[in-house]
Every structure is written in structure tokens, then in C-alpha cells.
Design a protein around this motif. Structure first.
Motif, PDB file in Angstrom:
ATOM      1  N   PRO A  76      49.174  13.566  -1.739  1.00 35.31           N
ATOM      2  CA  PRO A  76      47.737  13.726  -2.008  1.00 35.31           C
ATOM      3  C   PRO A  76      47.329  15.036  -2.680  1.00 35.31           C
ATOM      4  O   PRO A  76      46.401  15.056  -3.489  1.00 35.31           O
ATOM      5  N   ASP A  77      47.994  16.146  -2.357  1.00 35.11           N
ATOM      6  CA  ASP A  77      47.575  17.437  -2.927  1.00 35.11           C
ATOM      7  C   ASP A  77      48.420  17.853  -4.131  1.00 35.11           C
ATOM      8  O   ASP A  77      48.435  19.023  -4.504  1.00 35.11           O
ATOM      9  N   ALA A  78      49.086  16.889  -4.768  1.00 35.93           N
ATOM     10  CA  ALA A  78      49.997  17.210  -5.878  1.00 35.93           C
ATOM     11  C   ALA A  78      49.306  17.964  -7.010  1.00 35.93           C
ATOM     12  O   ALA A  78      49.841  18.933  -7.551  1.00 35.93           O
ATOM     13  N   THR A  79      48.110  17.544  -7.387  1.00 36.78           N
ATOM     14  CA  THR A  79      47.417  18.193  -8.506  1.00 36.78           C
ATOM     15  C   THR A  79      46.954  19.597  -8.148  1.00 36.78           C
ATOM     16  O   THR A  79      46.726  20.426  -9.034  1.00 36.78           O
ATOM     17  N   GLN A  80      46.829  19.876  -6.869  1.00 36.78           N
ATOM     18  CA  GLN A  80      46.350  21.190  -6.443  1.00 36.78           C
ATOM     19  C   GLN A  80      47.470  22.234  -6.370  1.00 36.78           C
ATOM     20  O   GLN A  80      47.194  23.433  -6.309  1.00 36.78           O
ATOM     21  N   LYS A  81      48.709  21.784  -6.363  1.00 39.98           N
ATOM     22  CA  LYS A  81      49.836  22.711  -6.235  1.00 39.98           C
ATOM     23  C   LYS A  81      50.103  23.480  -7.525  1.00 39.98           C
ATOM     24  O   LYS A  81      50.684  24.565  -7.503  1.00 39.98           O
ATOM     25  N   LEU A  82      49.725  22.886  -8.653  1.00 38.78           N
ATOM     26  CA  LEU A  82      49.913  23.526  -9.959  1.00 38.78           C
ATOM     27  C   LEU A  82      51.361  23.959 -10.178  1.00 38.78           C
ATOM     28  O   LEU A  82      51.635  25.080 -10.611  1.00 38.78           O
ATOM     29  N   CYS A  83      52.279  23.053  -9.862  1.00 33.55           N
ATOM     30  CA  CYS A  83      53.702  23.308 -10.113  1.00 33.55           C
ATOM     31  C   CYS A  83      54.348  21.987 -10.519  1.00 33.55           C
ATOM     32  O   CYS A  83      53.676  20.950 -10.567  1.00 33.55           O
ATOM     33  N   ALA A  84      55.623  22.006 -10.829  1.00 38.37           N
ATOM     34  CA  ALA A  84      56.318  20.791 -11.265  1.00 38.37           C
ATOM     35  C   ALA A  84      56.160  19.687 -10.234  1.00 38.37           C
ATOM     36  O   ALA A  84      56.347  19.910  -9.037  1.00 38.37           O
ATOM     37  N   ASN A  85      55.821  18.496 -10.697  1.00 36.74           N
ATOM     38  CA  ASN A  85      55.586  17.360  -9.821  1.00 36.74           C
ATOM     39  C   ASN A  85      56.189  16.117 -10.451  1.00 36.74           C
ATOM     40  O   ASN A  85      56.066  15.893 -11.662  1.00 36.74           O
ATOM     41  N   SER A  86      56.854  15.303  -9.642  1.00 40.52           N
ATOM     42  CA  SER A  86      57.473  14.091 -10.160  1.00 40.52           C
ATOM     43  C   SER A  86      56.429  13.001 -10.366  1.00 40.52           C
ATOM     44  O   SER A  86      55.707  12.641  -9.430  1.00 40.52           O
ATOM     45  N   SER A  87      56.376  12.455 -11.565  1.00 45.35           N
ATOM     46  CA  SER A  87      55.445  11.363 -11.852  1.00 45.35           C
ATOM     47  C   SER A  87      55.838  10.090 -11.112  1.00 45.35           C
ATOM     48  O   SER A  87      55.026   9.180 -10.955  1.00 45.35           O
ATOM     49  N   LYS A  88      57.085  10.057 -10.607  1.00 47.21           N
ATOM     50  CA  LYS A  88      57.554   8.883  -9.872  1.00 47.21           C
ATOM     51  C   LYS A  88      57.204   8.945  -8.387  1.00 47.21           C
ATOM     52  O   LYS A  88      57.439   7.994  -7.654  1.00 47.21           O
ATOM     53  N   GLY A  89      56.670  10.102  -7.946  1.00 45.92           N
ATOM     54  CA  GLY A  89      56.188  10.201  -6.579  1.00 45.92           C
ATOM     55  C   GLY A  89      57.166  10.778  -5.575  1.00 45.92           C
ATOM     56  O   GLY A  89      58.145  11.451  -5.930  1.00 45.92           O
ATOM     57  N   GLN A  90      56.887  10.490  -4.308  1.00 51.26           N
ATOM     58  CA  GLN A  90      57.696  11.006  -3.202  1.00 51.26           C
ATOM     59  C   GLN A  90      59.074  10.353  -3.220  1.00 51.26           C
ATOM     60  O   GLN A  90      59.228   9.218  -3.670  1.00 51.26           O
ATOM     61  N   HIS A  91      60.061  11.077  -2.683  1.00 50.43           N
ATOM     62  CA  HIS A  91      61.431  10.602  -2.850  1.00 50.43           C
ATOM     63  C   HIS A  91      62.356  11.203  -1.795  1.00 50.43           C
ATOM     64  O   HIS A  91      61.910  11.942  -0.914  1.00 50.43           O
ATOM     65  N   ILE A  92      63.627  10.889  -1.912  1.00 48.03           N
ATOM     66  CA  ILE A  92      64.678  11.435  -1.049  1.00 48.03           C
ATOM     67  C   ILE A  92      65.485  12.433  -1.864  1.00 48.03           C
ATOM     68  O   ILE A  92      65.860  12.151  -3.004  1.00 48.03           O
TER      69      ILE A  92
END
Length: 286
Positions: free
Chosen positions: A83-99
Motif C-alpha cells: 500500500p505505501d509503495a508510492t510513498q517510499k520513493l525508492c525502487a519498487n517492483s511493478s510485479k508486486g510483493q514476492h518471495i
């Protein structure tokens, strides 16, 4: 329709601007030679998230080549954006949460499915797998990780068997045991290449600890970034700022209260990662 699009764009801009103001009001916990280290706080806890390895079983003899690892995930959605991915302002996977799937403390494989196929080499192997938020921050709870050992039979020689990264330098039997009750540090982030202004400005530093925690008068992690030493006394994610474009070097070491390196086959790992202006250019470090 046009007005709706404008409203959505304006909302996104406000969210990002608010996040930026909040983040940049923080003070670094360390600053040296232009490099700043910040604590990264406030991520969703997912305290009830669970990860289990259904197969193969712990200690299994596996075949050389591609083996499939079947995981079970509870109270956590792989493939969803944190949920807070856009607020982190760092690299984020477009594929979402993962292992994060880490074999022998090698760079992790990110899997968005509970089934992972991995090419196994002869020798004794240690697997650490844990649930990760979409921006590659690990979930640091007791049920959100798996630590297992496996063996791929090899023909021993009179001088012993050289293991595949599982022991680094010593030549031991393929059935050598990794002490799962001892304290260990596993490397996670930074990793690979970072491209564009957001990714290259704020770099997440994250690692995984087993059987220990950090404190000012106990275990600590010594992080050496481009020759600059920082001693971390909390097990939490950090943000690195102030790195110049080009290749970066980082080394993580688990040390005890006397500053000595903790004995572990995976302790003292060094990695490189790269900051780019675009996908086609890697600036040379001066």
C-alpha cells in the motif's frame, strides 16, 4: 474524461509531494563523505504473514539440475503492490510483493509465485527464503521466513569435495551440516541496477538476521559503502542517499559486542550494484 484524468494526476502529485516532504524532513542517522543513511520506518507490518516450504523437505537429497521448490503463503498476497509503495520513493517492483529466494547467500531470486525452479549444483546448500514487500523490504517476523538445508550428491575425491558456495573455502563432505541455531547474516539489498532519478536517489539497504538481533551493546552489522564504514545497531531497513552515478561497492558483516566477525560461512559478503541515468548508459566512476 479529461477532467477526471487531471484530477487523478493532481491527486498522485499531492501524494508524492506529501511523501517527499515527510521523507526529507527526516534527519540521517549517519552522514559521511556525502553518503547519508536514514532509518526507513512505517511500512505495513504483516505480522501474521506466513511462509512455509511444502517440498522438498529439510535435509533432502536433490538431483543436480533444475529442482522445484513449493511454498505455502498465508495472510500475504504475492503480486500485490504494498500500500505505501508510492510513498517510499525508492525502487519498487511493478510485479508486486514476492518471495526473496536466497541459496547459499547468493543474490536472491525474486518470485511472484509460490513455486520456484532453481538450478542446483553438486554440494551442500543452505536456503533462506522470506516474504518481501513490493519495494524489496523483508518482513522480519518469525513465521515469514524459511531456513532449510539440502544436499546434491557428488563423488568425493581423496582431498575432499569442493562445495558450491556453501562453505566458501573449506573442502568438506557433501553432508556437512550448517549450524541453524547459530547467528547468521544474509544479504538482500541493494542489488543489480538502479535507473532513473527516483531509483538512484534513494537506495534501500536490507538484510536478514537469523538467531540474533542488533543492539548498541550486542551484535551489530558493519556496513562498508564505497570504503565508508557505518555500524548499524538496529535490525530494520535503511535508505542510502548521496551516492554518485556508476558502480557502487557494499560489504555487510555481522560483528559481536567486541567488534569481532561472527563465525558463519556467509558472514562478510561484498556486492556491487550500479546507478544509471538510463538503461543504455553506465557512467564511469571517477
Amino acid at each position: 474524461m479529461k477532467r477526471t484524468t487531471q484530477l487523478v494526476s493532481a491527486t498522485v502529485l499531492i501524494v508524492l509531494t506529501t511523501a517527499s516532504i515527510s521523507l526529507y524532513s527526516q534527519k540521517p542517522i549517519f552522514e559521511k563523505n556525502g553518503i547519508k543513511i536514514f532509518e526507513s520506518k512505517g511500512s505495513p507490518a504483516y505480522s501474521d504473514a506466513e511462509l512455509k516450504l511444502a517440498s522438498p523437505y529439510d535435509g533432502a537429497l536433490l538431483k543436480e539440475g533444475k529442482d522445484t521448490f513449493h511454498f505455502e503463503v498465508k495472510n500475504y498476497e504475492l503480486g500485490a503492490q504494498t500500500p505505501d509503495a508510492t510513498q517510499k520513493l525508492c525502487a519498487n517492483s511493478s510485479k508486486g510483493q514476492h518471495i526473496h529466494f536466497i541459496m547459499d547467500n547468493e543474490p536472491y531470486v525474486a518470485s511472484y509465485s509460490p513455486q520456484i525452479v532453481y538450478d542446483m549444483k553438486p554440494g551442500h546448500h543452505v536456503l533462506l527464503a522470506f516474504l518481501s514487500r513490493s519495494y524489496h523490504e523483508s518482513i522480519k517476523s518469525k513465521k515469514a521466513f524459511v531456513l532449510k538445508q539440502f544436499n546434491v550428491p557428488v563423488e568425493a575425491t581423496p582431498k575432499g569435495t569442493t562445495l558450491h558456495r556453501g562453505d566458501y573455502t573449506d573442502k568438506l563432505s557433501v553432508f556437512t551440516k550448517f549450524d541453524e541455531s547459530a547467528p547468521h547474516l544474509f544479504y538482500s539489498r541493494p542489488k543489480g541496477e538502479y535507473v532513473n532519478e527516483i531509483e538512484t536517489k534513494r537506495i534501500m539497504l536490507d538484510f536478514y538476521l537469523v538467531n540474533c538481533n542488533l543492539s548498541p551493546d550486542g551484535y551489530k552489522v558493519r556496513a562498508t559503502i564505497n570504503g565508508n564504514v557505518f555500524v548499524l545497531t538496529k535490525w530494520e531497513p535503511y535508505i542510502i542517499e548521496g551516492l554518485k552515478l556508476g558502480e557502487q561497492k557494499i560489504k555487510l558483516e555481522l560483528i559481536d559486542k567486541t567488534g569481532q566477525l561472527v563465525k558463519s560461512p556467509f558472514n562478510g559478503v561484498e556486492r556491487t550494484f550500479t546507478l544509471k541515468t538510463n538503461m543504455d548508459e553506465v557512467p564511469k566512476k571517477k
